[in-house]
Design a protein around this motif. Structure first.
Motif, PDB file in Angstrom:
ATOM      1  N   HIS A   1      31.014  40.295  -2.518  1.00 12.20           N
ATOM      2  CA  HIS A   1      32.155  41.056  -1.863  1.00 12.20           C
ATOM      3  C   HIS A   1      32.111  42.572  -2.092  1.00 12.20           C
ATOM      4  O   HIS A   1      32.389  43.029  -0.773  1.00 12.20           O
ATOM      5  N   ILE A   2      31.590  43.317  -2.924  1.00 11.25           N
ATOM      6  CA  ILE A   2      31.232  44.608  -2.792  1.00 11.25           C
ATOM      7  C   ILE A   2      29.947  44.631  -1.976  1.00 11.25           C
ATOM      8  O   ILE A   2      29.962  45.636  -1.215  1.00 11.25           O
TER       9      ILE A   2
ATOM     10  N   TYR B   1      31.349  45.115   1.510  1.00 11.27           N
ATOM     11  CA  TYR B   1      32.136  46.213   1.460  1.00 11.27           C
ATOM     12  C   TYR B   1      31.154  47.500   1.857  1.00 11.27           C
ATOM     13  O   TYR B   1      31.239  48.280   2.622  1.00 11.27           O
TER      14      TYR B   1
ATOM     15  N   PHE C   1      43.519  43.341  -0.237  1.00  8.71           N
ATOM     16  CA  PHE C   1      43.143  44.244  -1.188  1.00  8.71           C
ATOM     17  C   PHE C   1      42.056  44.981  -0.833  1.00  8.71           C
ATOM     18  O   PHE C   1      40.985  44.670  -0.252  1.00  8.71           O
TER      19      PHE C   1
ATOM     20  N   PRO D   1      38.946  47.619  -2.848  1.00  4.59           N
ATOM     21  CA  PRO D   1      37.895  47.058  -2.345  1.00  4.59           C
ATOM     22  C   PRO D   1      38.135  45.583  -2.519  1.00  4.59           C
ATOM     23  O   PRO D   1      38.757  45.155  -3.561  1.00  4.59           O
TER      24      PRO D   1
ATOM     25  N   ARG E   1      37.488  41.631  -3.542  1.00  9.83           N
ATOM     26  CA  ARG E   1      36.963  41.102  -4.492  1.00  9.83           C
ATOM     27  C   ARG E   1      37.170  39.730  -4.524  1.00  9.83           C
ATOM     28  O   ARG E   1      37.736  39.075  -3.521  1.00  9.83           O
ATOM     29  N   MET E   2      36.435  38.887  -5.490  1.00  4.70           N
ATOM     30  CA  MET E   2      36.624  37.320  -5.071  1.00  4.70           C
ATOM     31  C   MET E   2      37.623  36.775  -5.268  1.00  4.70           C
ATOM     32  O   MET E   2      37.929  35.575  -4.829  1.00  4.70           O
ATOM     33  N   PHE E   3      38.777  36.980  -6.013  1.00  5.82           N
ATOM     34  CA  PHE E   3      39.936  36.296  -6.427  1.00  5.82           C
ATOM     35  C   PHE E   3      41.234  37.178  -6.498  1.00  5.82           C
ATOM     36  O   PHE E   3      41.279  38.285  -6.685  1.00  5.82           O
TER      37      PHE E   3
ATOM     38  N   GLY F   1      44.229  37.304  -8.310  1.00  5.80           N
ATOM     39  CA  GLY F   1      44.641  36.913  -9.853  1.00  5.80           C
ATOM     40  C   GLY F   1      45.907  36.387  -9.879  1.00  5.80           C
ATOM     41  O   GLY F   1      46.031  35.169 -10.394  1.00  5.80           O
TER      42      GLY F   1
ATOM     43  N   ASP G   1      47.713  46.227   0.697  1.00  8.13           N
ATOM     44  CA  ASP G   1      48.741  46.471  -0.337  1.00  8.13           C
ATOM     45  C   ASP G   1      48.409  47.038  -1.717  1.00  8.13           C
ATOM     46  O   ASP G   1      49.132  47.557  -2.414  1.00  8.13           O
ATOM     47  N   SER G   2      46.930  47.040  -1.953  1.00  5.78           N
ATOM     48  CA  SER G   2      46.431  47.792  -3.066  1.00  5.78           C
ATOM     49  C   SER G   2      46.152  49.235  -2.739  1.00  5.78           C
ATOM     50  O   SER G   2      46.220  49.531  -1.684  1.00  5.78           O
ATOM     51  N   LEU G   3      46.175  49.873  -3.744  1.00  6.38           N
ATOM     52  CA  LEU G   3      46.047  51.318  -3.655  1.00  6.38           C
ATOM     53  C   LEU G   3      44.513  51.732  -3.769  1.00  6.38           C
ATOM     54  O   LEU G   3      43.612  51.121  -4.712  1.00  6.38           O
ATOM     55  N   PHE G   4      44.240  52.825  -3.042  1.00  7.65           N
ATOM     56  CA  PHE G   4      42.717  53.130  -2.852  1.00  7.65           C
ATOM     57  C   PHE G   4      42.454  54.264  -3.608  1.00  7.65           C
ATOM     58  O   PHE G   4      43.067  55.221  -3.557  1.00  7.65           O
ATOM     59  N   LEU G   5      41.723  54.373  -4.682  1.00  8.56           N
ATOM     60  CA  LEU G   5      41.242  55.548  -5.576  1.00  8.56           C
ATOM     61  C   LEU G   5      40.407  56.497  -4.953  1.00  8.56           C
ATOM     62  O   LEU G   5      39.212  56.116  -4.476  1.00  8.56           O
TER      63      LEU G   5
END
Lengths: 382, 412, 152
Positions: free
Chosen positions: C26-27, C30, C51, C53, C55-57, C59, C110-114
């Motif tokens: 996954h990375i 990316y 999401f 970056p 990722r495989m799952f 949660g 939906d997730s935030l990017f740092l």
């Protein structure tokens, strides 16, 4: 739950930023001190559970050289590599089976004189991404959490100064705390240097050396060992997402979940009404009200009122961290166990200068991971 | 109140090899978790708690269960990290056992792994005593003298060769027996799809041709470093009846530790790493708890943690499964083979597969698969397995954990 | 038991190990996207969340994620902190100038990017500001390729 398990005794080290000792000597002193107090020797301990961290101890299998100093030679021993409240959970389960009558939980964290005191969380980061980017570390993450929490209710940043001043004032009364700033005011806290805004140095835990040991016992055995057993009434553990961008940093769902399990087990329906005091492992000032809300002890959105009214002070309605909490000392792996020991001191009426008036039921909490990703909650009663 | 606990499922990564270049650490672990669910038909909602174990210095990741929480499907659950070095896999299993036995959980998943290819194995092992050695050097202590050599000797190959020599002296076995033991286990590994070093044609002679590392340890006697993950699912009796067709019941668990001076000079004498008193104590306690009266005759299958091939023979004796001096004779007579009277390490043992975090758990899972009749690839023993013994050691040869399994629940 | 500091020997043992991590699928994907200055996320088929970056799952859904989506290079600043220190190998060091770390909700995610935020004085940063990605001139498929975000 079948059968009861009690804390029969404990020993907290006087924590400091630079303890002149070795890990082996520290645990030897703590353990022999506790044995002397209880009038027992290592034969009385059925199982030993160590809570230390390889990265902090700078060695692989960090329990290898710690077994003889704690009396575990030729005996049953294991290691839970987390905050020691989780080792307590394991000891508790072993005694509940009836196969063991006593369990000695032993922990230490020598973080004060570490070359790199903040490496612990660094190494928990996603090695393929966050660790490579180098933007996220324990402090920057905590600051983002603080910003999110303050922003949620529109709290002023000065709230952090109030929280820290209360805790550090309490810590100054506590013989075991490392950072003891007698008479410190919120204004003075607000003058300490920024690390990552809004967090200032005095809003953050001090890297500390310290340790704690605690003896759990079955109901029958506890009565033989002490006339003031402190009962484990409930225990819950839970964990949040890893990815910080996925988390609502203003709340702690895993603390809420862990607390729910612990309260249900203890038969507590109204935590804010039935709990007399809480010892919370809030290693940053904003985490105290955040976790207290998650524990159902603070009403959401009311932190400013709670702190300004003295509700959570030692003589308040629901004292939180009467010991001063983790802003006074954070020997990683021991911090949650020290919270349990401090809560036990309160319940036994032995907390002297930090003693709260009403101490029948207490909540203690321990955390692991960035922004308290993982949490354990214990309900204790006398 | 002690409840019965059964193993209802096992999950392995599809391969155990030197280098998994295609997956990150959590992705690799997720494969074993997937296998655990696939093999049992369970879903994440069925799991009440997770135990997680590995030896962290090998990858340089602290508390890896935090990073991997989504990958192991443990969000919201109680997750306990156990880390005890070589015995980690079995210590984690024991923690899972007590979760269920105490009544605090009904179905528990134990997750272990190691991804050695991402670190340096020697660094991971030396880290056990690096502080001691560095301190002695900085203090000006002569590390070539007694206590210095003892400390260094405590690490990996050094102390192990003391142990092997002592074992040969006490037992009357010869280095050729160790060669033969290693060869047998590499042949067994060839029948185990989840083993690493496989050699269906392996012989004692072939092993004897490998380089001598430190007498009597040859290169061919030594375990590999492997990337892999193992998962084991435990359940209460009620849940096992509901969820599983075959169950391997946990009859007892036990462990014991001594101290880290084994192999060091104490009072002018080298303490003997082949004495293994913790093993004898742990075994005795496990047998008492399980109601095993005669370990020489009651076990149908044995799985021994043998990072070095002589340890299979040595621990058979220390566990009381045979007399001192008898293990190599059982080997000569073919009794330890898969088709023999006392099949030992039908899986190939640690000497064939070693992703350290899993190595101690694999002793339990392999014994369990034998009881359940589910060992794949030809290493299932051709008889009914009623009782099995799984053993592990760790640290500076001073930790031992032991598990006794049976095909019926231990208590009525 | 009191031990005088003079007789207590405290050696310093710096340990520095090198590790080589496989980024995995996954990375890996990316970083492939970075070679084309693309930001890839992954979408959960159950909850529909995206999401980054990747990722495989997922949660909460316990769902394996295989649906990669390209995300916008722009988004809204939702949270930030101003750093006055640097942590260098776990050690606290003062930073010469304060710098801004921001959490940005990229359009479509939906997730935030740092990320680092530049182009605005650190005492004037405001939540809600629209930000856009600024790449290095030469990209190699390394996470450092996406250098920072700045106000649109």
């Amino acid at each position: 739950m079948d059968g009861k398990v009690a804390i029969a005794g404990y020993n907290i080290s006087p924590c400091s930023s630079n303890m002149v000792t070795s890990r082996e000597r520290l645990l030897f002193d703590l353990t022999t001190g506790l044995f002397e107090e209880l009038g027992i020797d290592r034969d009385a301990v059925d199982t030993f559970i160590i809570a230390t961290n390889d990265f902090l101890d700078g060695r692989t299998i960090s329990n290898v050289f710690l077994d003889p100093p704690i009396g575990a030679y030729m005996k049953d021993e294991t290691k839970v590599e987390m905050d020691a409240v989780n080792a307590i959970a394991y000891g508790w389960m072993r005694i509940l089976t009836g196969q063991y009558d006593t369990a000695l939980i032993v922990s230490l964290g020598l973080c004060g004189h570490q070359i790199s005191p903040y490496l612990h969380i660094d190494y928990t980061l996603d090695a393929t991404y966050d660790r490579q980017l180098k933007l996220l570390n324990e402090l920057s993450a905590a600051a983002l959490q603080a910003g999110s929490y303050l922003g949620k209710y529109g709290y002023p940043a000065e709230l952090l100064d109030e929280i820290a001043a209360k805790d550090l004032g309490n810590a100054a009364l506590d013989p075991y705390q490392a950072r003891r700033l007698d008479g410190i005011s919120a204004e003075e806290v607000g003058k300490s240097r920024y690390l990552y805004e809004p967090l200032r140095e005095l809003h953050c835990y001090p890297p500390t050396d310290g340790g704690c040991v605690m003896l759990l016992a079955s109901e029958d055995r506890a009565g033989e060992l002490t006339d003031k057993p402190v009962w484990i009434l409930g225990m819950g553990r839970s964990i949040d997402k890893y990815y910080i961008g996925d988390r609502d940093l203003a709340v702690s769902p895993s603390t809420t979940q862990a607390a729910k399990v612990a309260y249900d087990m203890a038969g507590i329906k109204d935590p804010a009404g039935e709990v007399d005091l809480a010892e919370i492992s809030s290693i940053f000032a904003h985490q105290e009200p955040l976790l207290a809300e998650a524990l159902g002890l603070f009403e959401e959105g009311k932190a400013v009122d709670i702190y300004s009214s003295g509700d959570s002070a030692i003589d308040g309605r629901l004292p939180v961290n009467p010991s001063g909490g983790a802003l006074g000392a954070h020997p990683i792996c021991s911090t949650g166990l020290i919270r349990m020991a401090e809560a036990a001191r309160q319940l036994r009426g032995e907390a002297e200068g930090n003693q709260v008036k009403k101490a029948g039921v207490a909540v203690a909490h321990g955390q692991d991971g960035m922004c308290a990703q993982q949490n354990a909650v214990v309900v204790l009663g006398i | 109140m002690m409840r019965n606990v059964g193993i209802i499922g096992v999950g392995y990564t599809p391969i155990f090899v030197s280098k998994r270049k295609d997956v990150s650490i959590p992705e690799m672990i997720s494969e074993a978790v997937d296998a655990g669910f696939r093999n049992t038909g369970l879903t994440p909602e069925d799991i009440d708690a997770v135990i997680f174990g590995n030896m962290q210095t090998f990858e340089g990741v602290n508390l890896p269960h935090l990073w991997a929480v989504e990958h192991i499907r443990a969000l919201g659950k109680p997750v306990m990290r156990i880390a005890t070095g070589g015995t980690t896999g079995m210590s984690a299993f024991h923690a899972g056992y007590y979760h269920v036995a105490s009544g605090m959980a009904d179905v528990v998943m134990v997750v272990t792994y190691e991804k050695h290819s991402e670190g340096d194995a020697q660094v991971g092992l030396m880290g056990i005593i690096t502080p001691e050695v560095m301190t002695m050097l900085q203090a000006g202590i002569d590390v070539t003298g007694g206590s210095g050599m003892g400390a260094i000797g405590g690490g990996s190959a050094g102390g192990i060769s003391f142990q092997a020599m002592s074992y040969l002296n006490h037992s009357g076995a010869s280095i050729e027996h160790i060669d033969a033991m290693a060869a047998m286990e590499r042949r067994n590994a060839a029948k185990n799809p989840y083993a690493h070093l496989k050699d269906p044609e392996c012989t004692a002679e072939k092993i004897a041709e490998t380089a001598m590392v430190s007498y009597p340890i040859r290169f061919g006697h030594i375990c590999p470093t492997t990337d892999g993950s193992t998962v084991c699912i435990l359940a209460s009796e009620e849940k096992a009846a509901e969820l599983a067709d075959k169950v391997a019941w946990v009859w007892s668990v036990a462990n014991c530790c001594s101290d880290a001076t084994t192999g060091n000079l104490v009072d002018g004498m080298i303490t003997d790493p082949a004495e293994q008193r913790p093993c004898m104590i742990a075994a005795r306690q496990a047998y008492e708890r399980a109601g095993i009266e005669d370990p020489k005759t009651e076990f149908d299958v044995i799985e021994i943690y043998n990072g070095f091939a002589h340890q299979t023979l040595m621990f058979l004796e220390k566990l009381g499964v045979c007399e001192v001096g008898e293990a190599h004779k059982l080997l000569e007579a073919g009794e330890l083979e898969i088709e023999g009277r006392l099949p030992t390490n039908a899986s190939g043992g640690v000497v064939s597969t070693n992703s350290i975090g899993t190595s101690a758990l694999n002793r339990v899972t392999e014994a369990a698969l034998q009881i359940m009749g589910k060992a794949e690839g030809g290493h299932q023993v051709p008889k009914d397995v009623h009782k099995a013994l799984a053993h592990s050691w760790g640290g500076l040869m001073q930790y031992v954990a032991v598990t006794v399994l049976g095909d019926t629940p231990p208590r009525k | 038991m009191e031990v005088s500091e003079e007789v207590f020997f405290t050696p310093t043992v710096p340990l520095d190990f090198t590790y080589n991590y496989r980024v995995g699928s996954h990375i890996g994907r990316y970083l492939e996207g970075f070679k084309e200055k693309k930001i890839m996320g992954v979408k959960c088929p159950k909850c529909g969340k995206v999401f980054v970056p990747p990722r495989m799952f997922c949660g909460p859904c316990n769902q394996k994620l295989e649906d990669f989506v390209e995300l916008s290079q722009e988004g809204e600043l939702r949270n930030y902190t101003v750093g006055h220190v640097n942590l260098v190998k776990g050690r606290l060091e003062d930073s010469d100038t304060p710098y801004v770390l921001g959490m940005i909700q990229l359009d479509g995610a939906d997730s935030l990017f740092l990320t680092r935020v530049e182009g605005v004085p650190s005492d004037e940063v405001e939540r809600g500001t629209r930000m856009k990605a600024v790449w290095k001139d030469q990209v190699e498929g390394d996470c450092a390729d996406l250098d920072h975000f700045e106000p649109v």
